[in-house]
Motif scaffolding. Structure first.
Motif, PDB file in Angstrom:
ATOM      1  N   CYS A  28       3.152 -11.628 -17.912  1.00  0.00           N
ATOM      2  CA  CYS A  28       2.404 -11.032 -16.806  1.00  0.00           C
ATOM      3  C   CYS A  28       1.779  -9.716 -17.240  1.00  0.00           C
ATOM      4  O   CYS A  28       2.162  -9.123 -18.253  1.00  0.00           O
ATOM      5  N   ARG A  29       0.818  -9.257 -16.444  1.00  0.00           N
ATOM      6  CA  ARG A  29       0.189  -7.954 -16.667  1.00  0.00           C
ATOM      7  C   ARG A  29      -0.131  -7.335 -15.327  1.00  0.00           C
ATOM      8  O   ARG A  29      -0.542  -8.031 -14.389  1.00  0.00           O
ATOM      9  N   GLU A  30       0.078  -6.024 -15.206  1.00  0.00           N
ATOM     10  CA  GLU A  30      -0.296  -5.304 -13.998  1.00  0.00           C
ATOM     11  C   GLU A  30      -1.774  -4.940 -14.094  1.00  0.00           C
ATOM     12  O   GLU A  30      -2.188  -4.139 -14.935  1.00  0.00           O
ATOM     13  N   VAL A  31      -2.574  -5.562 -13.239  1.00  0.00           N
ATOM     14  CA  VAL A  31      -4.029  -5.454 -13.279  1.00  0.00           C
ATOM     15  C   VAL A  31      -4.493  -4.416 -12.264  1.00  0.00           C
ATOM     16  O   VAL A  31      -4.083  -4.447 -11.092  1.00  0.00           O
ATOM     17  N   LEU A  32      -5.346  -3.507 -12.701  1.00  0.00           N
ATOM     18  CA  LEU A  32      -5.830  -2.427 -11.844  1.00  0.00           C
ATOM     19  C   LEU A  32      -6.684  -2.955 -10.699  1.00  0.00           C
ATOM     20  O   LEU A  32      -7.540  -3.822 -10.876  1.00  0.00           O
ATOM     21  N   SER A  33      -6.445  -2.416  -9.490  1.00  0.00           N
ATOM     22  CA  SER A  33      -7.357  -2.573  -8.359  1.00  0.00           C
ATOM     23  C   SER A  33      -8.044  -1.228  -8.168  1.00  0.00           C
ATOM     24  O   SER A  33      -7.452  -0.294  -7.607  1.00  0.00           O
ATOM     25  N   PRO A  34      -9.261  -1.065  -8.660  1.00  0.00           N
ATOM     26  CA  PRO A  34      -9.889   0.265  -8.648  1.00  0.00           C
ATOM     27  C   PRO A  34     -10.249   0.746  -7.251  1.00  0.00           C
ATOM     28  O   PRO A  34     -10.388  -0.037  -6.318  1.00  0.00           O
ATOM     29  N   ASP A  35     -10.390   2.053  -7.134  1.00  0.00           N
ATOM     30  CA  ASP A  35     -10.848   2.738  -5.921  1.00  0.00           C
ATOM     31  C   ASP A  35      -9.739   3.048  -4.928  1.00  0.00           C
ATOM     32  O   ASP A  35     -10.029   3.329  -3.754  1.00  0.00           O
ATOM     33  N   TYR A  36      -8.495   3.014  -5.360  1.00  0.00           N
ATOM     34  CA  TYR A  36      -7.392   3.452  -4.502  1.00  0.00           C
ATOM     35  C   TYR A  36      -6.699   4.690  -5.080  1.00  0.00           C
ATOM     36  O   TYR A  36      -5.600   5.041  -4.666  1.00  0.00           O
ATOM     37  N   GLU A  37      -7.314   5.335  -6.045  1.00  0.00           N
ATOM     38  CA  GLU A  37      -6.675   6.448  -6.740  1.00  0.00           C
ATOM     39  C   GLU A  37      -6.395   7.615  -5.792  1.00  0.00           C
ATOM     40  O   GLU A  37      -7.184   7.894  -4.885  1.00  0.00           O
ATOM     41  N   ARG A  60      -7.593   0.074   3.856  1.00  0.00           N
ATOM     42  CA  ARG A  60      -8.624  -0.880   3.433  1.00  0.00           C
ATOM     43  C   ARG A  60      -8.484  -2.195   4.201  1.00  0.00           C
ATOM     44  O   ARG A  60      -7.397  -2.763   4.288  1.00  0.00           O
ATOM     45  N   GLN A  61      -9.584  -2.670   4.745  1.00  0.00           N
ATOM     46  CA  GLN A  61      -9.594  -3.949   5.450  1.00  0.00           C
ATOM     47  C   GLN A  61     -10.639  -4.870   4.851  1.00  0.00           C
ATOM     48  O   GLN A  61     -11.797  -4.480   4.678  1.00  0.00           O
ATOM     49  N   PRO A  62     -10.281  -6.115   4.487  1.00  0.00           N
ATOM     50  CA  PRO A  62      -8.915  -6.633   4.577  1.00  0.00           C
ATOM     51  C   PRO A  62      -8.037  -5.980   3.514  1.00  0.00           C
ATOM     52  O   PRO A  62      -8.550  -5.505   2.504  1.00  0.00           O
ATOM     53  N   PRO A  63      -6.716  -5.949   3.705  1.00  0.00           N
ATOM     54  CA  PRO A  63      -5.839  -5.313   2.733  1.00  0.00           C
ATOM     55  C   PRO A  63      -5.859  -6.039   1.393  1.00  0.00           C
ATOM     56  O   PRO A  63      -6.157  -7.231   1.320  1.00  0.00           O
ATOM     57  N   GLU A  64      -5.566  -5.302   0.341  1.00  0.00           N
ATOM     58  CA  GLU A  64      -5.527  -5.861  -1.004  1.00  0.00           C
ATOM     59  C   GLU A  64      -4.219  -6.652  -1.165  1.00  0.00           C
ATOM     60  O   GLU A  64      -3.132  -6.071  -1.173  1.00  0.00           O
ATOM     61  N   PRO A  65      -4.278  -7.986  -1.252  1.00  0.00           N
ATOM     62  CA  PRO A  65      -3.037  -8.769  -1.289  1.00  0.00           C
ATOM     63  C   PRO A  65      -2.213  -8.499  -2.541  1.00  0.00           C
ATOM     64  O   PRO A  65      -2.728  -8.526  -3.655  1.00  0.00           O
ATOM     65  N   GLY A  66      -0.933  -8.218  -2.339  1.00  0.00           N
ATOM     66  CA  GLY A  66      -0.011  -8.043  -3.458  1.00  0.00           C
ATOM     67  C   GLY A  66      -0.119  -6.725  -4.177  1.00  0.00           C
ATOM     68  O   GLY A  66       0.596  -6.502  -5.166  1.00  0.00           O
ATOM     69  N   ALA A  67      -0.970  -5.820  -3.723  1.00  0.00           N
ATOM     70  CA  ALA A  67      -1.168  -4.562  -4.446  1.00  0.00           C
ATOM     71  C   ALA A  67      -0.052  -3.575  -4.137  1.00  0.00           C
ATOM     72  O   ALA A  67       0.488  -3.536  -3.030  1.00  0.00           O
ATOM     73  N   PHE A  68       0.295  -2.765  -5.116  1.00  0.00           N
ATOM     74  CA  PHE A  68       1.262  -1.684  -4.937  1.00  0.00           C
ATOM     75  C   PHE A  68       0.820  -0.511  -5.800  1.00  0.00           C
ATOM     76  O   PHE A  68      -0.015  -0.654  -6.701  1.00  0.00           O
TER      77      PHE A  68
END
Length: 338
Positions: free
Chosen positions: A17-26, A40-48
Motif C-alpha cells: 500500500c501507499r498513502e496517496v496525497l489528497s492536495p488542498d487540505y494543508e 469539503r462537500q462531498p467529503p473526501e472518502p477515506g482521507a485522514f
C-alpha cells in the motif's frame, strides 16, 4: 504542516500500500487539516490527516523560479524514477509546474515543495513531451484543479504508449511506488504557440515539429530570460532520439535565436547559459548525423553500423552505452532515405 492522504493498496487486503496525497487540505496543524476535510462537500472518502513529509528538493534560482535536478540515471528502485528536471514558476496570482516526474509520488512531492513556498493555486502543469519521466506526476495537479498543457500531439502519443511505459516503470522502480499513478487528460493542446498568464508573468509556449519526439513543447519566461527546453536540450546525460535527427538539429538552430539568457535542460544542468548550453548537444547530434551518413555511404548494414556510430562522443556523456545505439538505429533508419 499537515496534509490529507488516502491509503491505496495494490490488492484489497494487501500490505502493498501507499498513502496517496489528497492536495488542498494543508494546514499548519492537524485540527486545521481535519476541519478542511469536514468542510469539503462531498467529503473526501477515506482521507485522514498526517504530518507532511519533506517535499522534493528545489533550488531557488531567483525571480520566482525553482528548479529540481533529476539524477543522471535510468529509473530504478533507488531513485524511484526521479531522473528528469522539474521546475515551477510563481506569478502574482498562480503557479505553473513544468514537467511532473515519473509517478504520482513525485507530483505529490512537487506539490509539497510548492506549498512550502507559496499558498497560491497551481493553475497549470506544462508537459514538455510524452516520455514517462516527465508526465506521470501531472494527475496530482489536475486533481487539484490545474490545467494540463501539452503539445497537441502528446495525448494520442502517450495513449499509444501508456501501457508499455507503465509496465516498464513497474519493472524498474516497483509496483508500490506507482500506486495512484495515471496519465492526466490534456486540457490545453498547443498546436503552434500559446501564452499563459500567471498574474503579471506570461509564459510563452511553443510546439515544435518532430525533433527529440513528435510532441516537444518549450516554455519561455521573459521575466527571467529562462527557456524551459525539456528534452530538446540535454546536458551530461546522453541525448535520447525518439523522433527525427534532422528535425532536432533544425529545432536547435531556431531555439538558439530565441531571446533567452539561460536554459533549463530536460536532464543535467539544471541551469545553463544560452545559447552556449546547446554546444555539447549540437556536437553530439552532428557527429551522429555525420557518422551515420558515412556508414550508409560505405554500404554498412545497420546492425554493424550502430556499434561504431558516434562512439567518439562517449567520453563527453553519461549513460552512453544505454542510449547511443538506440540513437544510431533511429538515425540510420531516417538518413538511409535521404
Amino acid at each position: 504542516m499537515f496534509e490529507a492522504v488516502v491509503t491505496l493498496c495494490l490488492v484489497l487486503g494487501s500490505s502493498d500500500c501507499r498513502e496517496v496525497l489528497s492536495p488542498d487540505y494543508e494546514a499548519t496543524d492537524k485540527a486545521g487539516c481535519e476541519a478542511a476535510l469536514m468542510d469539503r462537500q462531498p467529503p473526501e472518502p477515506g482521507a485522514f490527516c498526517r504530518e507532511s513529509p519533506p517535499g522534493l528538493g528545489f533550488e531557488d534560482v531567483g525571480a520566482g523560479i525553482f528548479l529540481h535536478r533529476g539524477e543522471i540515471a535510468e529509473p530504478d528502485a533507488g531513485n524511484l524514477g526521479d531522473v528528469s528536471n522539474i521546475a515551477f514558476v510563481i506569478g502574482a496570482q498562480s503557479v505553473a509546474v513544468i514537467d511532473s516526474g515519473s509517478a504520482a509520488w513525485m507530483g505529490e512531492a512537487i506539490w509539497r515543495a510548492i506549498r512550502a513556498r507559496t499558498d497560491l493555486p497551481v493553475s497549470h502543469v506544462i508537459l514538455t513531451h510524452m516520455h514517462p519521466d516527465h508526465v506521470f506526476g501531472a494527475s496530482v495537479f489536475a486533481g487539484a484543479g490545474a490545467q494540463v498543457v501539452a503539445h497537441a500531439g502528446l495525448e494520442r502519443a502517450l495513449a499509444d504508449r501508456r501501457e508499455n511505459y507503465m509496465e516498464s516503470l513497474r519493472t524498474l522502480i516497483g509496483a508500490v511506488p506507482l500506486i495512484g499513478t495515471e496519465a492526466a487528460k490534456v486540457d490545453i493542446a498547443v498546436e503552434s504557440t500559446r501564452e499563459i498568464d500567471l498574474g503579471g508573468r506570461v509564459l510563452s509556449l511553443r510546439a515544435w515539429p518532430t525533433a527529440h519526439t513528435g510532441n516537444d513543447l518549450t516554455a519561455f519566461d521573459p521575466t527571467s530570460g529562462i527557456l524551459f527546453a525539456g528534452d530538446l536540450v540535454f546536458a551530461e546525460h546522453t541525448p535520447a532520439l525518439d523522433g527525427s535527427l534532422l528535425g532536432w538539429l533544425s529545432a536547435l538552430e531556431e531555439l538558439k535565436t530565441l531571446p533567452a539568457k539561460r536554459v533549463v535542460p530536460g536532464h543535467g544542468g539544471p541551469l545553463l547559459d544560452w545559447p552556449q548550453g546547446a554546444d555539447p548537444l549540437e556536437a553530439y547530434l552532428n557527429t551522429l548525423a555525420r557518422d551515420t551518413r558515412a556508414a550508409i555511404a560505405e554500404g554498412q548494414r545497420m546492425g554493424d553500423a550502430v556499434t561504431t556510430i558516434a562512439t567518439s562522443q562517449a567520453p563527453h556523456w553519461q549513460l552512453f552505452d544505454a542510449f547511443n545505439r538506440r540513437n544510431a538505429t533511429v538515425a540510420f533508419s531516417e538518413l538511409e532515405w535521404e
